[in-house]
Design an enzyme around this catalytic site. Sequence first.
Site, mmCIF file in Angstrom:
data_model
loop_
_atom_site.group_PDB
_atom_site.id
_atom_site.type_symbol
_atom_site.label_atom_id
_atom_site.label_comp_id
_atom_site.label_asym_id
_atom_site.label_seq_id
_atom_site.Cartn_x
_atom_site.Cartn_y
_atom_site.Cartn_z
ATOM 1 N N HIS A 109 0.842 -1.202 0.000
ATOM 2 C CA HIS A 109 0.000 0.000 0.000
ATOM 3 C C HIS A 109 0.876 1.251 0.000
ATOM 4 O O HIS A 109 0.617 2.206 -0.741
ATOM 5 C CB HIS A 109 -0.904 0.055 1.247
ATOM 6 C CG HIS A 109 -1.974 -0.976 1.291
ATOM 7 N ND1 HIS A 109 -2.194 -1.739 2.415
ATOM 8 C CD2 HIS A 109 -2.895 -1.365 0.384
ATOM 9 C CE1 HIS A 109 -3.211 -2.563 2.190
ATOM 10 N NE2 HIS A 109 -3.646 -2.350 0.968
ATOM 11 N N LYS A 134 -19.094 -5.306 6.729
ATOM 12 C CA LYS A 134 -17.856 -6.072 6.665
ATOM 13 C C LYS A 134 -17.177 -6.051 8.026
ATOM 14 O O LYS A 134 -17.185 -5.038 8.715
ATOM 15 C CB LYS A 134 -16.941 -5.444 5.598
ATOM 16 C CG LYS A 134 -15.713 -6.231 5.298
ATOM 17 C CD LYS A 134 -14.942 -5.602 4.154
ATOM 18 C CE LYS A 134 -13.641 -6.350 3.924
ATOM 19 N NZ LYS A 134 -12.823 -5.741 2.894
ATOM 20 N N ARG A 179 -1.448 -6.211 -8.373
ATOM 21 C CA ARG A 179 -0.375 -7.148 -8.077
ATOM 22 C C ARG A 179 -0.267 -8.224 -9.144
ATOM 23 O O ARG A 179 0.822 -8.661 -9.485
ATOM 24 C CB ARG A 179 -0.613 -7.827 -6.728
ATOM 25 C CG ARG A 179 -0.511 -6.901 -5.558
ATOM 26 C CD ARG A 179 -1.005 -7.560 -4.320
ATOM 27 N NE ARG A 179 -2.402 -7.948 -4.526
ATOM 28 C CZ ARG A 179 -3.224 -8.339 -3.593
ATOM 29 N NH1 ARG A 179 -2.814 -8.457 -2.367
ATOM 30 N NH2 ARG A 179 -4.476 -8.634 -3.866
ATOM 31 N N SER A 197 -3.177 -8.140 2.454
ATOM 32 C CA SER A 197 -3.572 -8.050 3.862
ATOM 33 C C SER A 197 -4.023 -9.400 4.392
ATOM 34 O O SER A 197 -3.729 -9.762 5.535
ATOM 35 C CB SER A 197 -4.686 -7.011 4.031
ATOM 36 O OG SER A 197 -4.215 -5.735 3.696
#
Length: 161
Positions: A18, A42, A91, A129
Site C-alpha cells: 500500500h 464487513k 499485483r 492483507s
Amino acid sequence: MTRVAVYPGSFDPLTRGHLDILQRSIGLFDKVIIGVAVNSNKSFLFSIEERIEFIRVATEGWNNLEIDTFEGLTVDYCKKRGAKSIIRGLRAVTDFDYEYAISLMNRKLAPEVETIFLMSSNDYSFVSSTIVKEVARHGRDVSAQVPDHVSKALLKKLYNK
C-alpha cells in the site's frame, strides 16, 4: 487547477505494498486522499481508528497527503472531494480482472472520474492483507510486508505476543 486523487481501501492492515503505491501516487498528483473505507457490513480486524493511526504513523512527514474515511461508493466520495482520479494498485492478473470490472462500473456512474492503475513493485507483488494476517496468526514475523508498528499490532492482536 489542483489534481486530486483518492486512494481507497480498507487498509486492514496497511502493508508496505500500500505504501509503495501511495508513495508513487503522491509524485503524480497535487493531493492524494487516502480514503479508508467504512463498511458496516464487513468485519475488520482493526478498528477505523487503528487503521487511520497505522497510516498516520507510516506517512508522517509525507507531503500532499490527507487521510479520511468514507462510506458508500468511491466515485460518490471522489465527486464530494473534487477528485478526478482513483488510484488502484495491481499485483497480478487476478487483481486486474476484478479492478477492471469495478473501473468500468465507476466510469458509467461518473465518467469524469478516471481510474489509474499502478503496478505493484516486484518486492510487494505477493503481499496482501489477507496473507499477512494469516502468517501473523501463526506468530510469524511479517515486518518485511508491513511497517514495524503494524507488525507489532498484528502479533499482539492475533498471536497474543
